[in-house]
Design an enzyme around this catalytic site. Sequence first.
Site, PDB file in Angstrom:
ATOM      1  N   HIS A   1     113.470  -6.979  25.914  1.00  0.00           N
ATOM      2  CA  HIS A   1     112.219  -6.655  26.605  1.00  0.00           C
ATOM      3  C   HIS A   1     111.569  -5.522  25.818  1.00  0.00           C
ATOM      4  CE1 HIS A   1     110.119  -7.066  30.700  1.00  0.00           C
ATOM      5  NE2 HIS A   1     110.095  -8.206  30.070  1.00  0.00           N
TER       6      HIS A   1
ATOM      7  N   HIS B   1     107.754 -16.734  22.228  1.00  0.00           N
ATOM      8  CA  HIS B   1     108.718 -16.209  23.179  1.00  0.00           C
ATOM      9  C   HIS B   1     109.441 -17.326  23.943  1.00  0.00           C
ATOM     10  CE1 HIS B   1     110.424 -13.490  26.069  1.00  0.00           C
ATOM     11  NE2 HIS B   1     109.866 -14.147  27.055  1.00  0.00           N
TER      12      HIS B   1
END
EC number: 6.3.5.3
Lengths: 768, 79, 79, 225
Positions: A115, A64
């Site tokens: 998200h 990430h």
Amino acid sequence: MSQAHPQTRPHVETVTHAEATPEEPQPYTELGLADDEYARIRSILGRRPTEAELAMYSVMWSEHCSYKSSKVHWRHWKENTTEEMRAKMLAGIGENAGVVDIGDGWAVTFKIESHNHPSYVEPYQGAATGVGGIVRDIIAMGARPLALLDSLRFGAAEATDTKRVLPGVTAGISGYGNCLGLPNIGGEVVFDTTYQGNPLVNAMCVGAMRAEDLHLAHASGTGNKVILFGARTGLDGIGGVSVLASETFTGEESGSGRKKLPSVQVGDPFTEKVLIECCLELFREELVVGIQDLGGAGLSCATSELASAGDGGMRVELDRVPLRAEGMTPAEVLSSESQERMCAVVRPEDLDAFLRVCAKWDVLVTEIGEVTDGERLEITWHGETVVDVPPRSLAHEGPEYHRPIQRPAAQDALQADSPDRLPRPSGATELRETVLRMAASPNLCSRSWVTDQYDRYVRGGTVLAQPADSGMIMVDERTGRGVAAATDCNGRYVKLDPYTGTQLALAEAYRNVATGGATPLAVTNCLNFGSAEDPGVMWQFEQAVRGLAEGCAELGIPVTGGNVSFYNQTGDTAVLPTPVVGVLGVLDDVRRRIPTGIGGEPGETLLLLGETAEEFGGSDWADVVHGHLGGLPPAVDLRREKLLAEVLIAGSRDGMISAAHDLSGGGLAQTLVETVLIGQTGARVVLADDQDPFVQLFSESAGRVLVAVPRTEELRFTELCTARGLPWRRTGVVDPESDALEIQDIATFGLGELREAWESTLPGLYGA
Amino acid sequence: MARVVVDVMPKPEILDPQGQAVAGALPRLGFHGVRDVRQGKHFELDVDDSVDDDTLDKIAEGFLSNPVIEDFVVRRVDQ
Amino acid sequence: MARVVVDVMPKPEILDPQGQAVAGALPRLGFHGVRDVRQGKHFELDVDDSVDDDTLDKIAEGFLSNPVIEDFVVRRVDQ
Amino acid sequence: MRIGAVTFPGTLDDVDTVRAIERAGAEAVALWHGDADLRGVDAVVLPGGFSYGDYLRAGAIARFAPVMEPVIEAARKGMPVLGICNGFQILCEAGLLPGALVRNHKLRFVCRDQWLRVESTTTAWTTRYEPGAEILVPVKSGEGAYMADERELDALEGEGRVVFRYVEDNPNGSRRDIAGVSDGSGRIVGLMPHPEHATDPLTGPTDDGLGIFLSAMDNVKQGAA
Ligand SMILES: Nc1ncnc2c1ncn2[C@@H]1O[C@H](COP(=O)(O)OP(=O)(O)O)[C@@H](O)[C@H]1O
Ligand SMILES: [Mg+2]
């Protein structure tokens, strides 16, 4: 009832201790670090890491934060960006968000971010904090956030879990975005069974500033103060790092107690709203040298990125960080992803003024350290050093993988499975039914159920929002200068051919911006894919990046930033490859925008710009009617898209176009339905007699827009098209007296009947 | 028929912006001495006697709360 | 330090769309026998021992609830 | 002519309110939640938004802000006061207007263009409209359902204090389709929809909302004359 209380100051591991105990085993595997990655950390430090350092490396080197599987592909952006494209870019890849010069001294910054997983686990809060995060990225550039867009993907519309996820996600975006006072001006809602269990929630934010006010995340100047402000730091969002805590607690809390810390956070939009206003005042007063938002990886990321972008080192007294929970360890404080926090670098002489602004806005503020003339990021905890690392090794020198890439064996069969064999509607009655069925299908029906929950009016600058091809907002109230933005991606096209499919996403977003009359300027992207360890997924990824980069080069607009989300996959099932493309455009006067609905002028002619070929691979028709996905996606011709955009922009500038709507999913039929419904005005359409009506109505050939031109401008406009070599065809007339859409020789639809079909689907599924 | 109460509260480690807003406002309204406030949801259910505790737990856990961020307590009350 | 619970509920004559939505959804999720649901707010306050019942009532009535639409109950609980 | 627009922490539509006041031709005066006086304004608007995040209940925390003291005092003395959306909620919480606003019946925030009927043209904020005029303005709120008990509702209807009513479709389940009400004097008005977002057809559905601000200006001028 006896309950063990955690010690308020748990045992912490210092650098000295780590040096003295080189052989102590560390849970790096549980933290997601590979053997060689751990070995590399040891070699960078010349010793084993402390718990806090291990926590920092594990989050900073995660997929990430480090883009370790995707970074090697970034060269495509670089290789395809010319000097000319770079010229308008004030900040690009590597900054929090891209910044472009839109003229008149204005700079606009925009970025999209995913998200996804949190939104599956807790739809409301996951989506809400997704909005919060992207907005802080924009503030960190020194800009005022102006508008939001959201690009959403869900499982089958009627699936039980979709009925949990979609309403929650929508309410979360609405709850957070509305409370921040940011108009939502666009986005997408797409359904496909592959997103079941892996919904995609991509949020985009656009902000503006005066070009000279650009703030980059730098920590320069020895002696400058490092300031943390905003919310307190808590145990939420720590996720995996809590394994480190287990050894440092006594009593019941040890072992299992801390392991189940939620990786989901709860958002506090009010705190963020106040934080935005506070930051803007700090910028106005010129009290900030550098600023960084706290997002993924929390303080680990903010401190290491600020330090490594500056010219010195940084010392941080971590115990000064205001906490929300008792007994947090340094590793936890560094990894916490508590929301609504920012980190700034401030000259000592500005500190008092800085504190005063925070007090005015009632924002919690703490000096946590300072910039040093060294080269290390040194973090202490009650006087003892717990972290001592070269900051670049965290922020920029993470691992890079050349993951195996392999075109999937099934790709050929998929492409060979052409939609040509599918039975087509024959005769007027079946065509009529197909138009209605398509208009009511979940992927083509009205998005009002979702978008009516979003405030599109707040701040009073919105000139185009749903339903429109792009959202448009005013930036300069005096001159009317504004920007337009659109996000697009048809994952079915990308699945069939990732290179072309991604260029089609780019083409559609570009076209959507131009359809409103704006000149496309720059591109952002959010690449949502399956597992990076699947060579077939990496092939899709590589093709997508190359397709986008080369497509942007052809259009002459740069990619200014983006975001990657891998592992959107359950078992062997990956989501449709979904490289969402966001395009930003500029218009010197938003009063000249082109609206979507017809009927604004007394007499209008409908013209179809572009050419229609027989293209049904990945189409909505194949999907809705046959549940079929195969063949090749429509061809893409970026030179034609560019020409089309030039004609639209010229038409808008000279007031020749009174309404426009592009053709995409569902083809001409769908565009006609939307055009009459949005304009609340009837129309008569005549199809060409040299092409199958079915193909004319439902083919998804790219590069097409339906425009309405006032009768007085028709000749001038068609001459312009002819002169520029853009194919056009007179397709019908707007009829303000009628409340029907008549497609000659095929069918007549009452507006009420169309509205019923187009608007009932989502309320029927998720509540009237 | 029985009356059942389900209280759903944010987990202790989860941020509770509403509770904090209330706690922050009280001193401004002249109320002192309130150290902490947490805000959750309170459900009152009227259920048939056939509904057992296990079912109530399932309703509370799977629907009235999200166990990722919330804890709950179920209790039967006298009417 | 004392723990105080305040439950705030919509008045019986006021529409409670949240409770109704819950009641309506339960059968669809396979839970039967829940006749009625009402949804309100649950506050947990940690207060100094100096805070008396009268003050707690004022907080609950004047701030935590809106008497036009809501009723409230205050109780001290053992920790 | 000076009209104040109050900003609480979390107020959002203050910039739009200021713009609407200026479009109507008055001087807009920015007021801050911590202000102890109203800086000599002739009328005051509490704009929309999410003051204090609307945590607890919409308007419940803002109504205790310092600026509310002079607002309440001025209102009692007859200064025209308008509450839009969150401002309406604050006025109800403060007891300046009757009733309360609760969650929309469908439990969703709703943003859409909404037809309203102007039911009373005698308040300080509605004299510019024809009786029964229908206007199109945005509504955007999550807690917009107007509630009061039957007796109160009957009284409001009887005294002509229902100022705006939703027509065609009630967006939030308000009792008797009520979109806005006034106090007994007609000088304090609150409504959920957003007239300030309907002052320029470029950025709103119409300019039907301008009449609200023009009415207040007429009213203040008459009072002064
Ligand atoms: N999730 C969303 N958030 C905000 N706006 C949305 C969303 N989904 C769709 N929209 C808006 O609804 C309208 C219709 O969407 P869509 O049919 O996908 O547009 P297009 O095909 O032109 O890209 C557009 O104005 C789009 O921006
Ligand atoms: Mg479009």
